[in-house]
Design a protein around this motif. Sequence first.
Motif, PDB file in Angstrom:
ATOM      1  N   VAL A 152       0.104   8.628   0.355  1.00 40.02           N
ATOM      2  CA  VAL A 152      -0.824   8.560   1.484  1.00 40.02           C
ATOM      3  C   VAL A 152      -2.126   9.301   1.195  1.00 40.02           C
ATOM      4  O   VAL A 152      -3.215   8.811   1.544  1.00 40.02           O
ATOM      5  CB  VAL A 152      -0.147   9.096   2.773  1.00 40.02           C
ATOM      6  CG1 VAL A 152       0.235  10.560   2.641  1.00 40.02           C
ATOM      7  CG2 VAL A 152      -1.032   8.862   3.979  1.00 40.02           C
ATOM      8  N   LEU A 196      -6.901  -1.955   5.614  1.00 38.07           N
ATOM      9  CA  LEU A 196      -6.634  -1.093   6.761  1.00 38.07           C
ATOM     10  C   LEU A 196      -5.906  -1.799   7.896  1.00 38.07           C
ATOM     11  O   LEU A 196      -5.270  -1.146   8.731  1.00 38.07           O
ATOM     12  CB  LEU A 196      -7.950  -0.499   7.297  1.00 38.07           C
ATOM     13  CG  LEU A 196      -8.603   0.588   6.420  1.00 38.07           C
ATOM     14  CD1 LEU A 196      -9.954   0.979   6.987  1.00 38.07           C
ATOM     15  CD2 LEU A 196      -7.697   1.808   6.296  1.00 38.07           C
ATOM     16  N   ASP A 256      -1.107   5.146   8.854  1.00 39.04           N
ATOM     17  CA  ASP A 256      -1.198   6.599   8.718  1.00 39.04           C
ATOM     18  C   ASP A 256      -2.595   7.105   9.061  1.00 39.04           C
ATOM     19  O   ASP A 256      -3.612   6.460   8.766  1.00 39.04           O
ATOM     20  CB  ASP A 256      -0.836   7.019   7.288  1.00 39.04           C
ATOM     21  CG  ASP A 256       0.667   7.047   7.070  1.00 39.04           C
ATOM     22  OD1 ASP A 256       1.321   7.912   7.683  1.00 39.04           O
ATOM     23  OD2 ASP A 256       1.183   6.199   6.322  1.00 39.04           O
ATOM     24  N   PRO A 289      -5.516   8.180   5.790  1.00 39.52           N
ATOM     25  CA  PRO A 289      -6.353   7.126   5.196  1.00 39.52           C
ATOM     26  C   PRO A 289      -7.353   6.531   6.194  1.00 39.52           C
ATOM     27  O   PRO A 289      -8.490   6.218   5.823  1.00 39.52           O
ATOM     28  CB  PRO A 289      -5.333   6.079   4.738  1.00 39.52           C
ATOM     29  CG  PRO A 289      -4.069   6.834   4.568  1.00 39.52           C
ATOM     30  CD  PRO A 289      -4.081   7.868   5.636  1.00 39.52           C
ATOM     31  N   TRP A 290      -6.914   6.341   7.450  1.00 38.82           N
ATOM     32  CA  TRP A 290      -7.849   5.837   8.463  1.00 38.82           C
ATOM     33  C   TRP A 290      -9.016   6.803   8.650  1.00 38.82           C
ATOM     34  O   TRP A 290     -10.177   6.395   8.710  1.00 38.82           O
ATOM     35  CB  TRP A 290      -7.119   5.636   9.792  1.00 38.82           C
ATOM     36  CG  TRP A 290      -6.691   4.234  10.052  1.00 38.82           C
ATOM     37  CD1 TRP A 290      -5.424   3.744  10.053  1.00 38.82           C
ATOM     38  CD2 TRP A 290      -7.537   3.116  10.380  1.00 38.82           C
ATOM     39  NE1 TRP A 290      -5.422   2.397  10.344  1.00 38.82           N
ATOM     40  CE2 TRP A 290      -6.711   1.996  10.553  1.00 38.82           C
ATOM     41  CE3 TRP A 290      -8.918   2.975  10.523  1.00 38.82           C
ATOM     42  CZ2 TRP A 290      -7.207   0.735  10.871  1.00 38.82           C
ATOM     43  CZ3 TRP A 290      -9.425   1.718  10.847  1.00 38.82           C
ATOM     44  CH2 TRP A 290      -8.573   0.612  11.006  1.00 38.82           C
ATOM     45  N   ARG A 347      -4.294   7.165  -0.987  1.00 40.44           N
ATOM     46  CA  ARG A 347      -4.946   6.054  -0.289  1.00 40.44           C
ATOM     47  C   ARG A 347      -6.255   6.553   0.340  1.00 40.44           C
ATOM     48  O   ARG A 347      -7.278   5.864   0.299  1.00 40.44           O
ATOM     49  CB  ARG A 347      -4.010   5.461   0.765  1.00 40.44           C
ATOM     50  CG  ARG A 347      -2.687   4.963   0.186  1.00 40.44           C
ATOM     51  CD  ARG A 347      -1.998   3.938   1.051  1.00 40.44           C
ATOM     52  NE  ARG A 347      -1.578   4.378   2.348  1.00 40.44           N
ATOM     53  CZ  ARG A 347      -0.384   4.914   2.634  1.00 40.44           C
ATOM     54  NH1 ARG A 347       0.504   5.129   1.649  1.00 40.44           N
ATOM     55  NH2 ARG A 347      -0.054   5.249   3.868  1.00 40.44           N
ATOM     56  N   HIS A 364       0.804  -1.220   0.000  1.00 42.58           N
ATOM     57  CA  HIS A 364       0.000   0.000   0.000  1.00 42.58           C
ATOM     58  C   HIS A 364       0.839   1.274   0.000  1.00 42.58           C
ATOM     59  O   HIS A 364       0.391   2.324  -0.462  1.00 42.58           O
ATOM     60  CB  HIS A 364      -0.957   0.012   1.200  1.00 42.58           C
ATOM     61  CG  HIS A 364      -0.297   0.131   2.534  1.00 42.58           C
ATOM     62  ND1 HIS A 364       0.221  -0.948   3.202  1.00 42.58           N
ATOM     63  CD2 HIS A 364      -0.056   1.219   3.318  1.00 42.58           C
ATOM     64  CE1 HIS A 364       0.735  -0.552   4.350  1.00 42.58           C
ATOM     65  NE2 HIS A 364       0.583   0.758   4.449  1.00 42.58           N
ATOM     66  N   GLN A 365       2.076   1.222   0.477  1.00 34.92           N
ATOM     67  CA  GLN A 365       2.878   2.424   0.540  1.00 34.92           C
ATOM     68  C   GLN A 365       3.396   2.871  -0.827  1.00 34.92           C
ATOM     69  O   GLN A 365       3.948   3.959  -0.954  1.00 34.92           O
ATOM     70  CB  GLN A 365       4.036   2.216   1.521  1.00 34.92           C
ATOM     71  CG  GLN A 365       3.545   2.115   2.972  1.00 34.92           C
ATOM     72  CD  GLN A 365       4.665   1.945   3.966  1.00 34.92           C
ATOM     73  OE1 GLN A 365       5.721   1.411   3.622  1.00 34.92           O
ATOM     74  NE2 GLN A 365       4.442   2.382   5.198  1.00 34.92           N
ATOM     75  N   GLU A 412      -2.615  -0.528   7.560  1.00 29.37           N
ATOM     76  CA  GLU A 412      -2.445   0.929   7.465  1.00 29.37           C
ATOM     77  C   GLU A 412      -2.128   1.520   8.836  1.00 29.37           C
ATOM     78  O   GLU A 412      -2.743   1.167   9.833  1.00 29.37           O
ATOM     79  CB  GLU A 412      -3.730   1.574   6.921  1.00 29.37           C
ATOM     80  CG  GLU A 412      -3.670   3.084   6.756  1.00 29.37           C
ATOM     81  CD  GLU A 412      -2.623   3.537   5.755  1.00 29.37           C
ATOM     82  OE1 GLU A 412      -1.511   3.910   6.211  1.00 29.37           O
ATOM     83  OE2 GLU A 412      -2.904   3.500   4.532  1.00 29.37           O
TER      84      GLU A 412
END
Length: 970
Positions: free
Chosen positions: A653, A684, A689, A692-693, A656, A648-649, A687
């Motif tokens: 960010v 998630l 960060d 995105p959350w 995302r 995902h990285q 995840e």
Amino acid sequence: MGKGFYISKTVGIVAVILGAGALAAIIALSVVYSQEKAKNNNNNNVLPTDGGTTLTPPVTPAPSSELWDKYRLPKSLVPHYYNVTLWPRLTADPATGLYIFTGQSTVEFECAEETDVILIHSNKLNYTRQNSHLATLTSVNPVVTAPSVKSSWLQNVTQYLVLQLDGKLAKGEMYILHTDFTGELADDLGGFYRSEYIEDGVKKVVATTQMQPTDARKAFPCFDEPAMKAVFYITLIHDSGTVALSNSEEKESSSVTLDGLSVQKTVFHPTKKMSTYLLAFIVSDFSFISNTIDGVLIRIFARKPAIAAKQGEYALNITGPILKFFEKYYNSSYPLPKSDQIALPDFNAGAMENWGLITYRETALLYDEAFSSNSNKERIATIISHELAHMWFGNLVTLRWWNDLWLNEGFASYVEYLGAHEAEPDWNVKDLIVLSDIHRVFAVDALASSHPLSSKEEDIQKPAQISELFDAISYSKGASVLRMLSDFLTEDVFTMGLTTYLAEFAFGNAVYKDLWNHLQMAVNASDMQLPDTVHNIMNTWVLQMGFPVVTINTNTGSIAQQHFLLDPDSEGIPPSPFKYTWIVPIKWMKTGVEQTPQWLEKESTTNDAMKISGSDWLLANLNVVGYYRVNYDQGNWDRLLNCLSTSHQLIPVLNRAQLVDDAFNLARAKIIPTVLALNTTKYLNNERDYIPWQSSMNNLEFFYLMFDRSEVYGPMQDYLRKQVTPLFEYYKNMTGNWSKVPDGHMDHVHIIPSSPKFYFNDSMVIQVQPYVHHLWNIKLLKMSSFFSIHPNLRAIMYCNAIAAGGAEEWEFAWLQFKNASIATEAEKLRSAMACTKQPWLLNRYLEYTLDPNMIRKQDATSTIVYIANNVIGQSLAWDFVRAQWSYIFHQYGGGSFSFSNLINGVTKRFSTEFELQQLKQFKADNAQVGFGSGTLAVDQSIERTIANIKWVAENKENVLDWFKAETKSK
């Protein structure tokens, strides 16, 4: 002006915890004095001055004429100078019980066109008759005789003092109009008003102002339009021992005797040429701290205990660097010798950019390390930056009329992130515009009832119409499109245009096209190639409502755009001058590598560069700099989802966060399946960060609003608990089993969701307690532990404790709220008290909002919204608003900026036919009362409810099945 009433990331979500358990845990986050008791605009009113003079407004009926029935001033008179003396009484008149102010004003104006009528704005002022008339007129030129006043009256609807003359004013000549008047220093949060607080058991009164947009006319008669700039000579008469402030620095102060009273007379230096809405004058016994940066005096004023507790130091420390940043950004020196900022106990908006004397809510300026969270600190930095940005953009150069408000507020809402970044470079605050502005306003601008950024001048006339413009479109969409403009022009070209724009129109007025002209000149001076002129590109974003969804087919390379509507079946969509086609800048990447930007200038085109094959993937709107959504063919969606789950990285960010937000909203618009949107949240568990959350939780909040009263709620909680557990463990390890507080700003905000019991069992909750340095019993808030909770956790912990408790816990919190000396602490408690599960407590709390002795008027509407956020309180709040609407409307005034927030807040859960009919009936029943600045919000709520009904009917079963399946899977 700051963005209305504010709900922090933490505080804004804690009230949802009861109804949205897992969601809340993830998210880290006006007015007439009892109808003014004696209506100042009633022609039969009599208000005595301390000297005993009786002020009797005229009862002369207005002759039949259209001139004074228009809301806009004629162009016949142009003010040059005002000389205003005001004397606010900080104790109530013993005869009437009213707080009043008396005043004298002279305005020197030029006659630009011959006229025998003088119109000057006046609202709720009572005038002392002079020679049987409300004002006297003289000529500046001794060889020119001013015509006599033939008749005078107050035209209340259009808010004018009208003077009919027995002859015409001569074109090109200067005249002076003199008035003596009295007004009420009411607690209505508008014009010249009073704010009250208790200090050491004694009630203190502050006389302060809020002029924007149309309330300077409540303080003194004036040509109250932004283009009517003038120089102001202000003098304040005030009690000995109090401090007087105004826009410019103090010239002299002396003790005088008036009406047998020993008082202080403070005279201020003349202001720069400025608009009436930026005026400010304040009398208080506040104290201050100060600093001088490059010859500019910076002062922070607040209640004496707040200054003594060093709550103003953070604001003082960051003001200088932010001012210096904007001097560099604009390539223009700060135009004033001082920058005063003052925290007021009662203030309707977040802050107001009065030139040289910025006013704030206490929560927007004062910071206490022991009680204020990182979110509180972040808010202070961005709001100070927002207001300081206005010192040039809005104050030095002012928009000609309110239809261009979006450019003023949108610009400040964009660059506030740049200024805050200068003050706190480690926070990475610039990225938060995606969550706080772009995603926020997408939700409004995707409705058929949205509106363009720029309105026609003739369509914005009445004060309530002006107030209605202070909405998410003006602030957040304005910020979003200006950020997009700055990006595709490059910051160097953008700021070059800003510099010449500010230089040409300094101390004057402009329209948005003037900025486009200067930006185009900057483009022409560079080697930049645009597909069209700045005017033509930006007009597609400014002159039509909404935004596009750009669809890219990676199999064929086709790119197409269409107007994005949350409800594709919406009716009544107004015509667009561009047929809902935009000139779209597209920044994109292929499998993690940025590509050459493209432009989409028409409805569709084909670009072979966007064809991909194999395992490659394409991502458009890189770093979300464009104001549009993106959709892809299913194959590309699948490859993006695979990248999220495996690496995902590789995806930036912000993108995302964008993928989640776009997918959920595309699904609500029936463009992609809802299951595809839900699939974007499956990654998630990897995840870490914040952004995105937060984006994911903002979107899942809609699911909670639709389903927290249904059988979907339980499986949804289970799924979020499963996804958040790795995040919990990550922060547990980072903090050494909760033994220390993390260093990063975003970690401070993001760690909040890892503690509440709605995700975990009680043993998991207890694990986090070392982080808050106390052993907390959810069943009862003990005095011994109350103040040991870490500031970043207070809001959510208070909410949980009150939710788990009963009347005893609520009453304890109420006592702490009433005794709180720190505004941010009071705000957390005020929000948390809406978390109770006891309907009778919520009903009583709602009743408190009608009593300013219980809940300040500035906080009434947001308190109702906090209660509506609680699933138990939602119907109670809606019933309350319906039953009390007439009272609320008249108490808080048709111009209250918070009405749209109130209406949207109490109706956002609506998803049934019964609720829709109630909403329509509410609109019909109150048609005569009106909705003021909330008029558009009513229509938007109806549209949103219709869309919600359809969505629930079409998606409930699939959503339930998906959550059940994902909860069972390992």
